[in-house]
Structures are given as structure tokens and as C-alpha cells.
Design a protein around this motif. Sequence first.
Motif, PDB file in Angstrom:
ATOM      1  N   ALA A 177      31.888  -0.076   2.982  1.00  0.00           N
ATOM      2  CA  ALA A 177      31.787  -0.943   1.802  1.00  0.00           C
ATOM      3  C   ALA A 177      30.411  -1.565   1.706  1.00  0.00           C
ATOM      4  O   ALA A 177      29.766  -1.863   2.717  1.00  0.00           O
ATOM      5  N   VAL A 178      30.004  -1.762   0.473  1.00  0.00           N
ATOM      6  CA  VAL A 178      28.722  -2.395   0.215  1.00  0.00           C
ATOM      7  C   VAL A 178      28.889  -3.920   0.347  1.00  0.00           C
ATOM      8  O   VAL A 178      29.894  -4.464  -0.084  1.00  0.00           O
ATOM      9  N   HIS A 179      27.920  -4.566   1.004  1.00  0.00           N
ATOM     10  CA  HIS A 179      28.013  -6.021   1.173  1.00  0.00           C
ATOM     11  C   HIS A 179      27.732  -6.718  -0.166  1.00  0.00           C
ATOM     12  O   HIS A 179      28.521  -7.523  -0.633  1.00  0.00           O
ATOM     13  N   GLY A 231      14.015  -1.675   5.425  1.00  0.00           N
ATOM     14  CA  GLY A 231      12.877  -2.584   5.504  1.00  0.00           C
ATOM     15  C   GLY A 231      12.185  -2.830   4.175  1.00  0.00           C
ATOM     16  O   GLY A 231      11.712  -3.938   3.890  1.00  0.00           O
ATOM     17  N   HIS A 232      12.133  -1.800   3.318  1.00  0.00           N
ATOM     18  CA  HIS A 232      11.336  -1.921   2.088  1.00  0.00           C
ATOM     19  C   HIS A 232      11.981  -2.823   1.041  1.00  0.00           C
ATOM     20  O   HIS A 232      11.379  -3.102   0.014  1.00  0.00           O
ATOM     21  N   LYS A 233      13.204  -3.281   1.285  1.00  0.00           N
ATOM     22  CA  LYS A 233      13.847  -4.207   0.343  1.00  0.00           C
ATOM     23  C   LYS A 233      13.762  -5.644   0.850  1.00  0.00           C
ATOM     24  O   LYS A 233      14.396  -6.539   0.307  1.00  0.00           O
ATOM     25  N   MET A 234      13.028  -5.867   1.928  1.00  0.00           N
ATOM     26  CA  MET A 234      12.961  -7.211   2.524  1.00  0.00           C
ATOM     27  C   MET A 234      11.529  -7.543   2.947  1.00  0.00           C
ATOM     28  O   MET A 234      11.293  -8.061   4.032  1.00  0.00           O
TER      29      MET A 234
HETATM   30  C1  LIG Z   1      23.483  -1.164  -1.933  1.00  0.00           C
HETATM   31  C2  LIG Z   1      22.500  -0.113  -1.556  1.00  0.00           C
HETATM   32  N1  LIG Z   1      22.803   0.742  -0.584  1.00  0.00           N
HETATM   33  C3  LIG Z   1      21.950   1.697  -0.198  1.00  0.00           C
HETATM   34  C4  LIG Z   1      20.725   1.832  -0.789  1.00  0.00           C
HETATM   35  C5  LIG Z   1      19.810   2.917  -0.319  1.00  0.00           C
HETATM   36  O1  LIG Z   1      18.676   2.356   0.231  1.00  0.00           O
HETATM   37  P1  LIG Z   1      17.498   3.327   0.718  1.00  0.00           P
HETATM   38  O2  LIG Z   1      17.030   4.055  -0.498  1.00  0.00           O
HETATM   39  O3  LIG Z   1      16.495   2.405   1.275  1.00  0.00           O
HETATM   40  O4  LIG Z   1      18.107   4.244   1.708  1.00  0.00           O
HETATM   41  C6  LIG Z   1      20.361   0.966  -1.821  1.00  0.00           C
HETATM   42  C7  LIG Z   1      19.070   1.132  -2.532  1.00  0.00           C
HETATM   43  O5  LIG Z   1      18.929   0.834  -3.677  1.00  0.00           O
HETATM   44  C8  LIG Z   1      21.269  -0.033  -2.209  1.00  0.00           C
HETATM   45  O6  LIG Z   1      20.975  -0.894  -3.179  1.00  0.00           O
END
Ligand SMILES: Cc1ncc(COP(=O)(O)O)c(C=O)c1O
Length: 415
Positions: A177-179, A231-234
Motif C-alpha cells: 500500500a502507498v503511504h 532520494g530525489h523526492k526529498m
Molecule cells: C507514491 C509513489 N510511489 C512510487 C513512485 C516511484 O518513484 P521512483 O520513480 O523514484 O521510483 C512515485 C513517484 O512518483 C510515487 O509518487
Amino acid sequence: MSQRNLEALDVGAIREAFPILQREFNGEQLVYLDNAATTQTPDPVIDAMSDYYREYNANVHRGIHHLSQEASIAYEEAHDRVAEFIGASGGREEIVFTKNTTEAENLVAYAWGLNELGPGDEIVLTEMEHHASLVTWQQIGKRTGAEVKYIRIDDDGRLDMDHAADLITDDTAMVSAVHVSNTLGTINPVSDLVDIAHDHDALAFIDGAQAVPNRPVDVEAIDADFYAFSGHKMAGPTGIGALYGKKAVLEAMQPYLYGGDMITKVTYEESTWNDLPWKFEAGTPQIAEAVGLVAAIDYLEDIGMDRIEAHEQELARYAYEQLDAEPDVEIYGPEPGPDRGGLVGFNLEGVHAHDLASIMNDHAVAIRAGDHCTQPLHDKLGVAASARASFYVYNTTAEIDELAAAIDNARQLFA
Ligand SMILES: Cc1ncc(COP(=O)(O)O)c(C=O)c1O
């Protein structure tokens, strides 16, 4: 000027650390609202990576010389720092560096899923999964014969937890599940989901790509078996992500990639595996990126994860209120509150999301338009695409005013 209740963060000082925010397009200052895709990088992270290449660039683990020793220590200690940041008391043994969240999902799907799943097993996902998890488990389901099921979302974009309780049974082997949803902004009750999974002896994987960057996360409080982020989202570099796994679970798993560094002993006939986490890190790893990730964690913790969370929630509330006041704007996901994170997905009636993003781009406002790697969710919402504004530490309410002005501009162009 509509700056309000954000005194807690000195956004002006923060912005000075991000050189890219000074850029202008067509004479207009960049307004960067695409942070859920990738955040910008502050000087301390750029400097840390530059120092690495200037001062101690070398391959890790195998060198006797000074540079290799320095690089190895920095690389190995980066695992400890990540563990500390997300509350993994097992330290480096519970942190595997990957390319990103997607690779972390694939690592578990291949190394655990292919070996453990078969006909009769079930994988439970949510209807708001990112393709990183959805496509990966879907394919593992096809290859193993395990069935994939989806926890419904309600009309407000929240998980239907009654449905979760019905869907997760003793046949469930994995709940993923997505947080925080990258499309709806919903913050899911992940520890409740993990509890339900564990009640049925299933493992739980939490996708923290949109959570770790902007709120305190404690993987042990959540009790997740696996937890992943990028890492690239933080405020960190591209090319590095992390997979947390409980030590006992990781120990029981086969490797994902084979090659150098992940072995202890190799003969022409047999090989044995290295200790955790190196068993899962074959080949030369992301050394400069690990150094950059540590610098990003230091940077964010200096500001304070609580304050970052509060700042983003305030921005999301402000944006939601601005957009909600427009009758021709449809917003997706829950109303502002404790279970909504720092992004707003929406559509402007009569204007395709791509056209909207393109008009915004004319005003140097960067947003995302498309399916945000959640095509099935968009199908469910009944739209092919949506626009998304997502916020980070350096964004201001004044920038959201510019977003609203650009929407107004698009409305007039398409009237
Ligand atoms: C909720 C979620 N999961 C996974 C990913 C995948 O991240 P990455 O492209 O860095 O693997 C993203 C990227 O947008 C995301 O928002």
C-alpha cells in the motif's frame, strides 16, 4: 500578499539554498510546483557530492588504499544514517540502497514474491497504488499464479477500511500500500493496514515515496515488513532510493541481483551470499548519491520534519481553498485535514490537463499533468488525466496565488 501562519519556516532563507529557484523563463521567476515528481536540490547536497568527487572518489568495499577506505566508510555509514532517519533500530542491516522506490518494489517482488507466491495466494493492493507497485505485483501475480486484489477507495479518495478487513484473509500473502497517494494526496492509515495484514500472517510493504520527504516516518511504529522511498523526492540526488526490510525477513530472502560484492565465497560450481545489506547490493553502488542522500537527510532534519509537514499541510490547505472556490475546478482526494498531504490534483472544466500545464509553463509555473503513474485510478475517477500542484519546503502561498492566476488565464483563453 497572502503569507499566513508559516512563520515557523524561514522560507526566504530556505530558498537561498536552492540555486535553481532563481531561474527565470520568459522574464518570469520560476514557480516550481512539481515536487511530487522530483524536488530541487539545496547547496549542501550539491556540495557534499562535489566534495566526494573532488576529495575521495573511489570504489568501495574492496580497496586497501586511503581513498577507497574513506569512500567505503561514507557509503556504509550512509545506511546507518538512513536507518536512524526512519527509525530502523537494526541499523545498516535493514537498509538496502536501490535506484529508487520502483527498484525497491521490484527487489521484493522478485526476491520474495517469485519464490514465495503460488496459486491460491493473494496479493492485496489499493486502488490508489502507483504503477511502481501496481504493475510490479500484477506481473508477479501473472508469473506465480497469485491473485491480485484491490482495496476500494471511497468517494472522498480515502481507503475503505471495512473493505480492507474483508479483502485481507488467510489467503493473503502480501499487502502493498502507498503511504501517501501521489494523485489524491490521501495519507493512508498504514499501521492499521499492517495490523490487518499481520493478523493473517501476511507481509506488508509500504510505499513511502510521498511520505518520507515531508513528514516524520517511523517504520517500526508502522511495523511494516518493507518500506521504500526515493532520494530525489526529498531534496536528495536522483539514482538512489532505499528499501527498509525487517532483518529476519531480509535474511530469509534470496538475492535479487547477482555479481560482485554480494557474495562471500565463489567457486566454479557454487556461491554463498554476503551479510545484510550487501547481499542485495550487487556491483558498484551509488556512492556519490549515498553521500548526497545523507546530506539531504541532514538538511531536512536541521529544518525539522514536523515543521516541514506543517508547512506543506498549510500550503495544501491554502491551494485547496483557492481552487475549491472556483466552480469549474474539480479537486481529487480528501478535504484538507490530518489525512491529506502536500499536493492537490485537479481538473479545470473544458481544459485538458496538458493544455493547462502548458499555459502555466508560459508563466514559468511548473506543474505536472497526466496520469501520474496511476492510470487505473484515473479510470476510476473517470478522467484520462489530471493536473497536479505539489509543494515542498521552499514554496510559498504567493506561489499558489500565481498558480490560481495562471488557472484564471487558462480559463479566459479557452472561454
Ligand atoms: C507514491 C509513489 N510511489 C512510487 C513512485 C516511484 O518513484 P521512483 O520513480 O523514484 O521510483 C512515485 C513517484 O512518483 C510515487 O509518487
